[in-house]
Enzyme design. Structure first.
Site, PDB file in Angstrom:
ATOM      1  N   PRO A 179      -7.355  -1.358   5.794  1.00  0.00           N
ATOM      2  CA  PRO A 179      -6.920  -2.463   4.941  1.00  0.00           C
ATOM      3  C   PRO A 179      -7.449  -2.350   3.512  1.00  0.00           C
ATOM      4  CG  PRO A 179      -8.729  -3.160   6.358  1.00  0.00           C
ATOM      5  CD  PRO A 179      -8.476  -1.712   6.679  1.00  0.00           C
ATOM      6  N   GLY A 180      -6.610  -2.729   2.572  1.00  0.00           N
ATOM      7  CA  GLY A 180      -7.050  -2.863   1.194  1.00  0.00           C
ATOM      8  C   GLY A 180      -7.056  -4.338   0.843  1.00  0.00           C
ATOM      9  N   CYS A 199       3.719  -7.297 -26.249  1.00  0.00           N
ATOM     10  CA  CYS A 199       4.933  -7.447 -27.046  1.00  0.00           C
ATOM     11  C   CYS A 199       6.202  -7.132 -26.256  1.00  0.00           C
ATOM     12  CB  CYS A 199       4.820  -6.612 -28.295  1.00  0.00           C
ATOM     13  SG  CYS A 199       3.543  -7.303 -29.359  1.00  0.00           S
ATOM     14  N   TYR A 244      -5.233  -4.616  -6.165  1.00  0.00           N
ATOM     15  CA  TYR A 244      -4.134  -4.122  -7.007  1.00  0.00           C
ATOM     16  C   TYR A 244      -4.050  -4.869  -8.332  1.00  0.00           C
ATOM     17  CZ  TYR A 244      -3.196  -2.189  -2.470  1.00  0.00           C
ATOM     18  OH  TYR A 244      -3.351  -1.542  -1.269  1.00  0.00           O
TER      19      TYR A 244
HETATM   20  C1  LIG Z   1      -2.013   1.207   0.281  1.00  0.00           C
HETATM   21  C2  LIG Z   1      -2.342   1.715   1.603  1.00  0.00           C
HETATM   22  C3  LIG Z   1      -3.093   0.935   2.504  1.00  0.00           C
HETATM   23  C4  LIG Z   1      -3.571  -0.460   2.194  1.00  0.00           C
HETATM   24  O1  LIG Z   1      -2.551  -1.406   2.202  1.00  0.00           O
HETATM   25  P1  LIG Z   1      -2.905  -2.964   2.014  1.00  0.00           P
HETATM   26  O2  LIG Z   1      -1.607  -3.653   2.032  1.00  0.00           O
HETATM   27  O3  LIG Z   1      -3.613  -3.108   0.718  1.00  0.00           O
HETATM   28  O4  LIG Z   1      -3.797  -3.353   3.112  1.00  0.00           O
HETATM   29  C5  LIG Z   1      -3.402   1.498   3.714  1.00  0.00           C
HETATM   30  N1  LIG Z   1      -2.992   2.734   4.048  1.00  0.00           N
HETATM   31  C6  LIG Z   1      -2.265   3.513   3.208  1.00  0.00           C
HETATM   32  C7  LIG Z   1      -1.863   4.872   3.624  1.00  0.00           C
HETATM   33  C8  LIG Z   1      -1.908   3.021   1.979  1.00  0.00           C
HETATM   34  O5  LIG Z   1      -1.174   3.784   1.157  1.00  0.00           O
END
Ligand SMILES: *Cc1c(COP(=O)(O)O)cnc(C)c1O
Length: 406
Positions: free
Chosen positions: A260-261, A328, A356
């Site tokens: 997860p990100g 702009c 992000y």
């Molecule tokens: C971007 C990405 C994630 C994370 O996705 P989220 O929606 O931020 O949790 C995980 N795995 C891969 C391969 C990604 O490219």
């Protein structure tokens, strides 16, 4: 985090400013671990493209997280932050064989997402343990740009190409240790996730030496008040049970991986900007802030709705505003948004600014990128200084005076 702390940080470090709440990152990490506590071998690899500040990487490493990276530079940042190479996954898309070879030499887990590179890599390095990214073709995700699992997506090896994939593995005798999928960001429906998981389980049966299954990410987090989010606890319950049953069927206890990100860092982030101008036109009241899509592009790029609060005057009468930037060209953060009455000089706080946001910031219009502060144990720690004019000139090479005047 409380507004008074945010205001104090904006005063201390100036605006615009990114602030991250360490406690929120930690609680999200613990929440995910807890939801899958019935799985014996669970690994969480933070997808660092969401927010790649080294201090954030270190914070997550201390919690036991691994890393998910998408470029060799992210791998280098991860190593710099102190991650062991074997805790780093490399999940690129469309990169060269040379870059993959370089990352492999660093001892990082390689994840390959196309048959051409798989065949070339497997022929050259049959003994290297490799993970394969499968595309289950499950339509998911909140926006066309972040939905990556559909049939025409450039990501992953189509599950329909499994026979060809298995043929390459047999021919090269390469060592496949993991199967991976990542169907996109903002997945809401647990059933869709579970359906995609079944496709992964099915594909996994074609490989005998697996050590892990990587279910990617894409968990949706709330962006507005009362917004819907992925029910992680429910997903944990259902997927853990199914995963454990699959391990029995497979005859080996595998590791379950998530990467997860957004889930880990989105809600921990606040973007603070000052209102330069309040401008009334015939139809609209604009609040123009000291920032633009150079610092926070998600509203313009994805149509994302970041909740905005006037933390200088939170109790004022609510009015409708269009919050816009100073770039702009049109850069609208929010249209006709109800916000407590705004005066010039007020600080607006944008929520969900952890994922992000800074990582997609640029120097467009030759503006400096903002500073970043980590709020930890009731204190602000500067984790990236505000840029200066030298940063804009760095790596630029001026023409010799004589040539420039020709
Ligand atoms: C971007 C990405 C994630 C994370 O996705 P989220 O929606 O931020 O949790 C995980 N795995 C891969 C391969 C990604 O490219």
């Amino acid at each position: 985090m409380q507004s008074k702390d945010l205001l104090q940080l904006a005063e201390q470090y100036g605006s615009p400013l990114y602030v991250y709440d360490a406690a929120k990152i930690q609680s999200q990490y613990n929440r995910l671990s807890k939801a899958f506590s019935k799985v014996n071998k669970l690994r969480i690899n933070y997808a660092m493209k969401a927010l790649s500040n080294v201090a954030i990487l270190q914070l997550l490493q201390e919690m036991g997280s691994g890393l998910d990276t998408v470029s060799i530079q992210e791998v280098m940042l991860g190593l710099h932050a102190g991650y062991e190479p074997d805790r780093i996954f490399y999940t690129p898309n469309g990169v060269s064989l040379e870059e993959i070879e370089e990352v492999n030499a660093m001892g990082v887990q390689i994840n390959i997402d196309n048959l051409s590179i798989l065949e070339q890599f497997g022929t050259k390095y049959p003994h290297v343990p490799v993970c394969i990214r499968i595309n289950p073709h499950v339509m998911a995700g909140g926006n066309a740009n972040i939905s990556v699992g559909h049939i025409d997506s450039k990501f992953g090896i189509s599950v329909h190409q499994l026979p060809h994939l298995v043929r390459i593995v047999e021919n090269t005798k390469m060592n496949i240790v993991g199967i991976h999928m990542h169907t996109g960001s903002d997945i809401l429906d647990i059933e869709v996730f579970l359906y995609a998981a079944e496709i992964l389980f099915d594909a996994a049966k074609s490989f005998k030496n697996l050590e892990f299954l990587d279910f990617g990410s894409g968990f949706k987090v709330p962006y507005k008040k009362d917004d819907i989010e992925t029910d992680i606890e429910e997903l944990g319950k259902k997927l853990s049970k199914r995963f454990n049953a699959f391990c029995v069927e497979y005859g080996k206890e595998l590791t379950l991986i998530f990467e997860p990100g957004k889930f880990l860092v989105s809600e921990a982030g606040y973007f603070l900007a000052k209102v330069n101008v309040v401008k009334q036109t015939t139809s609209t009241v604009f609040a123009g802030i000291d920032s633009g899509f150079n610092h926070l592009i998600r509203p313009m790029f994805y149509g994302s709705q970041h909740h905005i609060e006037n933390i200088s005057h939170p109790k004022g009468k609510e009015r409708f505003y269009s919050v816009v930037g100073y770039i702009c060209e049109t850069d609208t953060f929010a249209n006709n948004r109800r916000i407590s009455e705004i005066k010039e000089g007020d600080i607006l706080s944008f929520r969900n600014a952890g994922a992000y946001c800074f990582s997609m910031a640029s120097n467009y219009n030759s503006r400096y990128k903002p500073a970043e502060v980590l709020w930890m144990n009731g204190e602000g720690h500067l984790i990236r200084a505000h840029e200066t004019f030298e940063d804009l000139l760095k790596n630029q090479i001026s023409l010799p005076v004589t040539t420039a005047t020709v």
